[in-house]
Design an enzyme around this catalytic site. Structure first.
Site, short mmCIF file in Angstrom:
data_model
loop_
_atom_site.label_atom_id
_atom_site.label_comp_id
_atom_site.label_asym_id
_atom_site.label_seq_id
_atom_site.Cartn_x
_atom_site.Cartn_y
_atom_site.Cartn_z
CB CYS A 185 0.96 5.25 11.37
SG CYS A 185 2.21 6.26 10.70
CB CYS A 214 3.28 -2.96 13.24
SG CYS A 214 3.43 -2.68 11.48
CB CYS A 254 6.48 -3.69 15.81
SG CYS A 254 8.13 -3.16 15.33
CD GLU A 278 -2.92 -1.27 2.23
OE1 GLU A 278 -4.09 -1.55 1.99
OE2 GLU A 278 -2.50 -1.11 3.38
CB SER A 324 9.86 3.30 15.13
OG SER A 324 9.40 3.89 13.93
CB CYS A 353 7.62 -5.74 8.26
SG CYS A 353 9.04 -5.01 9.13
CB CYS A 404 2.86 7.16 3.47
SG CYS A 404 3.31 5.89 4.65
CG HIS A 444 7.34 2.39 19.19
ND1 HIS A 444 6.56 3.41 18.69
CD2 HIS A 444 7.86 1.76 18.10
CE1 HIS A 444 6.59 3.38 17.37
NE2 HIS A 444 7.39 2.41 16.99
N1 SAH Z 1 9.39 -0.03 9.60
C1 SAH Z 1 9.55 1.37 9.78
C2 SAH Z 1 8.63 2.20 8.91
C3 SAH Z 1 7.24 1.71 8.70
S1 SAH Z 1 6.16 1.81 10.10
C4 SAH Z 1 9.36 1.75 11.24
O1 SAH Z 1 8.93 0.91 12.02
O2 SAH Z 1 9.71 2.86 11.58
C5 SAH Z 1 5.85 3.57 10.19
C6 SAH Z 1 5.46 4.04 11.59
O3 SAH Z 1 4.16 3.55 11.96
C7 SAH Z 1 6.42 3.56 12.67
O4 SAH Z 1 6.75 4.59 13.55
C8 SAH Z 1 5.58 2.51 13.37
O5 SAH Z 1 6.03 2.31 14.66
C9 SAH Z 1 4.22 3.10 13.31
N2 SAH Z 1 3.15 2.14 13.56
C10 SAH Z 1 3.15 0.83 13.25
N3 SAH Z 1 1.99 0.27 13.63
C11 SAH Z 1 1.23 1.26 14.15
C12 SAH Z 1 -0.08 1.31 14.68
N4 SAH Z 1 -0.86 0.23 14.69
N5 SAH Z 1 -0.55 2.49 15.12
C13 SAH Z 1 0.24 3.59 15.07
N6 SAH Z 1 1.47 3.61 14.57
C14 SAH Z 1 1.98 2.45 14.11
FE1 SF4 Z 2 8.02 -3.52 10.52
FE2 SF4 Z 2 7.86 -0.91 11.11
FE3 SF4 Z 2 5.72 -2.53 11.38
FE4 SF4 Z 2 7.77 -2.75 13.08
S1 SF4 Z 2 6.42 -0.98 12.82
S2 SF4 Z 2 6.69 -4.45 12.06
S3 SF4 Z 2 9.48 -2.35 11.71
S4 SF4 Z 2 6.74 -2.00 9.48
#
Ligand code: SAH
Ligand code: SF4
Length: 392
Positions: free
Chosen positions: A348, A117, A114, A90, A220, A110, A103, A222
């Protein structure tokens, strides 16, 4: 057939030389592709006929197949691209006054996994190629220019964030040529400060990016401590917080901005307590000692965007505000991310695409809103492409 979206300008120069063409032809060709959105070699009027014939025989400008497109009430657009073998990724366009942010995804799925995510929950399928990364921008830019009636040289997209699906620094080899194409004055001409790589913390690759192609960096984080971050971002077990922040400090020596963006996803009852805000403040502000030097940064608090399988909840707004206040009072510029494209799950962490599941992609395609696909661009305008300009 070689897909020319695969090459940054220097690699395109090498390829042109292999075809017996002079390197400056590559710049002309690159401009047709990335400044004009042209894919029809016959229309590239300043290239010799013999070269155009060669291009027709051996090359193509191949975009991605649009599986669906959704437009949110706030104007956010989400494209689902079918990248074959059951994988889809996407891309999200976020319009704001005076700028347009795209974006972009870097991987199908991935591997970092996380907890919070949706992409991570799918697991990893594969890296996107440079062509597939660039094609997201190529498609969005020229599709939007056409829809918005922009003139040549006017840009729809002014900012790129590598915050779609995937961990960009785990696809480093394909990422860097894509970034170079975005930054190239003969390509999209984006400012380094307006191209952001977001990472969960692949420390050695942060160092390499600093040397190879420094752009804006978002980390990132967290969590304020390793015990919690180990749980939320499993990569932390390999590269703990102290090492991550040290690499971010090294990055700043070459970065186009004098701060790192820290992303912090607000999870109800997990990482949003006042004591955790204090711990984060202490970590980021530091105390001036070598042991705790802090990091010049801005913090972006992202209210968690829930998805069914996560078992997690979004922090209440008041707790997010209180968390932000602790950081602000401690002197750290802190913003709370506004959720965009809510009604189309474009926020996000909600980008799931479909990975390795042909049936579901087929289903989704069948359900998809019909997309108006632009006819192959074959307008003959002749002459050189106009230098890129800013949106009015
Ligand atoms: N892999 C990279 C970039 C893609 S994720 C990373 O982790 O930074 C982009 C952003 O979205 C990251 O900061 C991630 O932590 C955040 N993110 C992922 N899942 C999310 C969710 N369910 N709600 C809010 N932010 C989220
Ligand atoms: Fe991958 Fe970023 Fe999602 Fe973590 S937040 S699983 S690094 S896409």
């Amino acid at each position: 057939m070689v897909n020319l979206l695969q090459f940054d300008r220097s690699a395109l120069g090498d390829w042109c030389e292999q075809q017996g063409e002079q390197a400056f032809r590559a710049t002309q060709l690159f401009r047709w592709i990335h400044q004009r959105g042209e894919r029809d070699f016959a229309a590239m009027s300043n290239l010799a006929k013999s070269f155009r014939d060669k291009l027709v025989a051996s090359a193509e400008v191949a975009g991605l197949a649009v599986a669906s497109e959704q437009v949110a009430e706030d104007g956010t657009i989400k494209w689902l691209f079918d990248v074959g073998a059951g994988d889809a990724v996407e891309t999200v366009f976020i319009p704001e006054t005076g700028r347009g942010t795209l974006c972009i995804s870097s991987q199908a799925g991935c591997a970092v996994n996380c907890r919070f995510c949706a992409t991570g929950h799918q697991g990893f399928s594969r890296n996107l190629s440079t062509a597939e990364i660039v094609a997201q921008l190529w498609h969005a830019e020229f599709e939007l220019r056409r829809r918005l009636g922009l003139r040549d040289g006017e840009r729809a997209i002014t900012n790129v964030v590598m915050m779609g699906m995937g961990e960009p620094l785990q696809n480093y080899a394909n990422l860097v040529p894509a970034l170079r194409t975005m930054l190239d004055d003969h390509g999209y001409g984006l400012s380094r400060r307006r191209v952001t790589v977001s990472t969960s913390g692949v420390v050695p690759m942060i160092d390499r990016l600093r040397d190879d192609c420094p752009v804006a960096l978002a980390v990132s984080l967290h969590a304020p401590d390793d015990a919690l971050r180990d749980e939320l971002v499993p990569l932390n077990r390999k590269y703990p917080i102290a090492e991550l922040l040290a690499s971010a400090r090294r990055y700043l020596e070459r970065a186009p901005r004098d701060f790192i963006t820290i992303e912090y996803c607000m999870l109800d009852g997990v990482n949003d307590a006042p004591a955790q805000a204090e711990a984060l403040l202490a970590l980021l502000r530091g105390d001036g000692t070598a042991a705790n030097p802090g990091l010049p940064c801005k913090v972006n608090l992202i209210p968690f965007n829930p998805f069914a399988a996560s078992g997690l909840k979004r922090s209440p707004a008041a707790r997010v505000a209180a968390f932000a206040a602790v950081l602000q009072d401690g002197g750290i510029v802190t913003t709370i991310r506004r959720t965009r494209g809510d009604d189309i799950a474009a926020a996000c962490g909600q980008l799931a695409g479909e990975v390795q599941d042909r049936t579901r992609v087929a289903e989704r395609r069948a359900r998809a809103v019909p997309v108006h696909v632009a006819p192959p661009v074959s307008r003959r305008r002749g002459g050189e492409a106009v230098a890129p300009g800013r949106r009015p």
